[in-house]
Design a protein around this motif. Structure first.
Motif, PDB file in Angstrom:
ATOM      1  N   GLU A 159       7.610 -14.317  33.894  1.00 30.03           N
ATOM      2  CA  GLU A 159       7.363 -14.219  35.334  1.00 30.03           C
ATOM      3  C   GLU A 159       8.543 -14.792  36.125  1.00 30.03           C
ATOM      4  O   GLU A 159       9.193 -15.747  35.712  1.00 30.03           O
ATOM      5  N   ARG A 160       8.785 -14.165  37.271  1.00 29.92           N
ATOM      6  CA  ARG A 160       9.767 -14.679  38.232  1.00 29.92           C
ATOM      7  C   ARG A 160       9.036 -14.955  39.542  1.00 29.92           C
ATOM      8  O   ARG A 160       8.297 -14.101  40.033  1.00 29.92           O
ATOM      9  N   ARG A 161       9.242 -16.142  40.068  1.00 25.34           N
ATOM     10  CA  ARG A 161       8.601 -16.487  41.337  1.00 25.34           C
ATOM     11  C   ARG A 161       9.517 -17.375  42.168  1.00 25.34           C
ATOM     12  O   ARG A 161      10.387 -18.066  41.640  1.00 25.34           O
ATOM     13  N   ARG A 162       9.299 -17.317  43.468  1.00 18.69           N
ATOM     14  CA  ARG A 162      10.027 -18.195  44.392  1.00 18.69           C
ATOM     15  C   ARG A 162       9.077 -19.285  44.863  1.00 18.69           C
ATOM     16  O   ARG A 162       7.990 -19.002  45.371  1.00 18.69           O
ATOM     17  N   ILE A 163       9.492 -20.522  44.698  1.00 16.95           N
ATOM     18  CA  ILE A 163       8.683 -21.677  45.081  1.00 16.95           C
ATOM     19  C   ILE A 163       9.401 -22.388  46.224  1.00 16.95           C
ATOM     20  O   ILE A 163      10.530 -22.850  46.067  1.00 16.95           O
ATOM     21  N   ASP A 208       5.925 -17.169  46.098  1.00 17.59           N
ATOM     22  CA  ASP A 208       6.123 -15.723  46.242  1.00 17.59           C
ATOM     23  C   ASP A 208       6.377 -15.163  44.844  1.00 17.59           C
ATOM     24  O   ASP A 208       7.445 -15.370  44.264  1.00 17.59           O
ATOM     25  N   ASN A 209       5.372 -14.480  44.301  1.00 19.97           N
ATOM     26  CA  ASN A 209       5.512 -13.891  42.972  1.00 19.97           C
ATOM     27  C   ASN A 209       6.381 -12.637  43.070  1.00 19.97           C
ATOM     28  O   ASN A 209       5.984 -11.640  43.661  1.00 19.97           O
ATOM     29  N   GLN A 210       7.550 -12.703  42.474  1.00 15.53           N
ATOM     30  CA  GLN A 210       8.497 -11.597  42.573  1.00 15.53           C
ATOM     31  C   GLN A 210       8.363 -10.613  41.423  1.00 15.53           C
ATOM     32  O   GLN A 210       8.447  -9.406  41.616  1.00 15.53           O
ATOM     33  N   PHE A 260      13.261 -22.653  45.189  1.00 17.15           N
ATOM     34  CA  PHE A 260      13.611 -22.442  43.792  1.00 17.15           C
ATOM     35  C   PHE A 260      13.205 -21.028  43.379  1.00 17.15           C
ATOM     36  O   PHE A 260      12.030 -20.651  43.509  1.00 17.15           O
ATOM     37  N   ASP A 261      14.171 -20.274  42.886  1.00 16.58           N
ATOM     38  CA  ASP A 261      13.893 -18.985  42.259  1.00 16.58           C
ATOM     39  C   ASP A 261      13.886 -19.226  40.759  1.00 16.58           C
ATOM     40  O   ASP A 261      14.925 -19.529  40.167  1.00 16.58           O
ATOM     41  N   GLY A 279       4.075 -25.864  41.357  1.00 18.38           N
ATOM     42  CA  GLY A 279       4.502 -24.467  41.363  1.00 18.38           C
ATOM     43  C   GLY A 279       4.624 -23.846  39.990  1.00 18.38           C
ATOM     44  O   GLY A 279       4.639 -22.617  39.865  1.00 18.38           O
ATOM     45  N   LEU A 280       4.720 -24.667  38.949  1.00 18.93           N
ATOM     46  CA  LEU A 280       4.845 -24.147  37.590  1.00 18.93           C
ATOM     47  C   LEU A 280       3.505 -23.937  36.904  1.00 18.93           C
ATOM     48  O   LEU A 280       3.460 -23.458  35.769  1.00 18.93           O
TER      49      LEU A 280
END
Length: 581
Positions: free
Chosen positions: A339-343, A273-275, A368-369, A331-332
């Motif tokens: 960038e901030r994303r939730r994996i 989820d790309n935040q 993981f946020d 995920g990386l």
């Protein structure tokens, strides 16, 4: 009793009363005499006294229901003739199907679980004129103290009462999902028989494939993580007529208070989820890159287990090379700096069935946020962008030149490191003398005075894995915005002093001020400084003049006796192994 009544009647003579009053009293006495020897009043129907009624009654017994209850059976005088308590097991039976005496069949209808009744049954609705062997005489009125513990019907299915639904439910349990949940298991009367909470460990299982009792298999379907529900099931969907052999009796309804903590499917991959995605993303990470990032790690139910922020240090690793768990490795990939994303990572791409032993339980989904601070590749070179170049730009910097420049330094995420502007003075170095990190030396080459550049320096050309304590994190990419203020052309490579004019043929004699055929260090120093001041020679710029001269003298003093003889004295052109005259 009879004597007490008679004595009381004689005592009436001591009172003065009219004939009417005396007549009433005598009548009462006669009634008392009759009552002393009268048989029990016959019952026409059952009599029910509700001695305890629970506040809540979710269900009342109906004809055709199956019940489990305890009882004490007594005669009217209180003598006990039977008790389920004495046998250590409930009495289990269908109601209204003539499996009980008629009075009990009728008395149980309408009861609630945990309700207690005192039931009085006349002989015609009990064992009648025949009685029951030696236990119950003919024409006996029977009293039963009944406590209802359970009720269900053969047509019952699983009953679900959801009493908490999370605000966000992105996924619900389906057949073949693997779930982790906590539960309290009770009988219908509230008796606890099991709890995962007391074991401090969730119950982990597949759903819908027969790993659970049928009622739980059905009751877990459609749940969301964080949802709480009460699942009630009849014995046919629980442990049946035999129970579990210890805590669950046969034919028992089961009640499970469940909270779902986790779910995944073995076919799951990671979800991203790309935040926050920066508007300007010039480069995305690929396998083999080295990444610095911050993270908060939690379980699917929100339980926190780790954070790089709490350590005040990024997590630094290569990606795509197996240095981290498989889900994070994947995920990386493809992230931008900033960038901030939730994996979300299923356990087979995380820590598997075993977990980590303490903070991460087995078969746990991980969330993981992450915030990408920077990344680079070991093959990266210095990125040089000229932001301003003056029109007159002919003399360019090279190795050996003495340069003065201003800079602003920051990390890739914009965090400030340092600035010469804060000190009100330039930073001064000799190019090629290893006085700054290699990336800065490269960035200052072939630059003209007044020119401005933007440098991106990977850590292997900056401060490396160790960084600078308290200033530059290890493995950090550096950003420098530089401006060349001044430069002084250096000497040819390998020289620390050069002559501007022709070298005197009597050089040694000129140095030997006292004409003793030897040159002391003081004589050597005075002579070199005089040549520099008169413009006849140049010392390498940017270095301490006396240290250069000291080094030159040491190179000429071949035997190290503190003086130079004419035999020891040589020019630079005569040999190549020393930086000297």
């Amino acid at each position: 009793m009879f004597l007490k009544v008679l004595q009381s009647s004689v005592a009436f003579k001591h009172f003065k009363m009219n004939s009417w009053a005396q007549g009433m009293i005598y009548l009462a006495v006669l009634v008392a005499f009759a009552a002393c020897d009268a048989p029990p009043v016959p019952l026409d129907d059952i009599v029910i006294e509700k001695t305890f009624v629970p506040e809540q009654c979710g269900r009342a017994v109906k004809v055709g229901d199956y019940v489990r209850y305890h009882y004490n059976g007594m005669f009217p005088d209180g003598k006990k003739f039977d008790s389920s308590y004495d046998r250590g097991s409930t009495y289990n039976v269908y109601v209204g199907k003539k499996q009980l005496i008629e009075g009990m069949d009728r008395a149980l209808v309408g009861m609630c679980v945990n309700e207690r009744r005192l039931v009085k049954i006349p002989p015609q609705l009990a064992y009648g004129k025949e009685g029951y062997g030696d236990v119950i005489p003919p024409d006996s009125i029977l009293h039963f103290d009944v406590l209802l513990l359970d009720v269900w019907n053969p047509e019952d299915g699983v009953q679900i009462n959801t009493y908490h639904t999370p605000g966000n439910c992105s996924r619900k349990v389906e057949v073949s999902d693997y779930v982790r949940y906590h539960y309290n298991g009770t009988l219908l009367d509230g008796t606890l028989f099991d709890s995962s909470h007391t074991r401090l460990r969730t119950y982990d299982t597949y759903v819908g494939i027969g790993w659970l009792i049928a009622g739980m298999d059905q009751g877990l379907l459609g749940m969301c993580v964080g949802e709480r529900r009460i699942i009630t099931m009849p014995p046919s969907l629980g442990y049946g007529s035999n129970g579990d052999g210890s805590d669950i009796p046969g034919q028992a309804s089961l009640v499970f208070d469940v909270v779902l903590l986790d779910l995944h499917n073995p076919k799951d991959g990671i979800s991203i989820d790309n935040q926050v995605v920066p508007d300007n993303c010039l480069r995305k990470s690929v396998a083999g890159d080295f990444i610095r990032y911050h993270y908060n790690g939690s379980l699917l139910d929100g339980t926190f287990f780790d954070s790089s922020y709490s350590r005040n240090r990024t997590y630094d690793t290569y990606v795509g090379k197996g240095y981290v768990i498989g889900g994070m490795d994947e995920g990386l990939i493809g992230v931008c700096i900033g960038e901030r994303r939730r994996i979300t990572i299923p356990p087979h791409l995380g820590y598997g069935e075993e977990g980590t032993g303490t903070k991460i339980p087995g078969s746990a989904v991980l969330v993981f946020d992450i915030h990408i601070i920077d990344f680079h590749n070991p093959s990266d070179k210095v990125e040089i962008s000229t932001t301003y170049k003056p029109e007159a730009c002919e003399t360019l910097t090279k190795k050996g030149d003495f340069v003065k420049y201003h800079y602003n330094a920051s990390l890739m995420d914009g965090n400030f490191i340092d600035s010469t502007y804060n000190y009100g003075k330039t930073y001064n170095i000799v190019l090629g003398a290893n006085q700054v990190v290699p990336g800065m030396e490269e960035g200052l080459m072939e630059m003209c005075v007044g020119e401005r550049r933007h440098l991106v320096i990977p850590p292997h050309l900056g401060y490396g894995e160790r960084g600078v304590d308290g200033e530059v994190p290890g493995s950090a990419v550096l950003i420098f915005d530089i401006e060349l203020i001044e430069m002084e052309v250096g000497l040819p490579d390998g020289y620390m002093f050069i002559w501007n004019d022709e070298v005197s043929a009597n050089l040694f004699t000129e140095m030997d001020a006292d004409k003793d055929l030897q040159v002391l260090a003081s004589e050597f120093t005075d002579y070199i400084l005089r040549q520099v001041n008169e413009g006849k020679g140049r010392l390498a710029p940017g270095f301490d003049a006396y240290r250069i001269i000291e080094n030159m003298f040491s190179n000429q003093d071949r035997n190290g006796d503190g003086k130079i003889t004419e035999e020891e004295f040589k020019l630079k052109a005569d040999e190549t192994s020393h930086d000297e005259l």
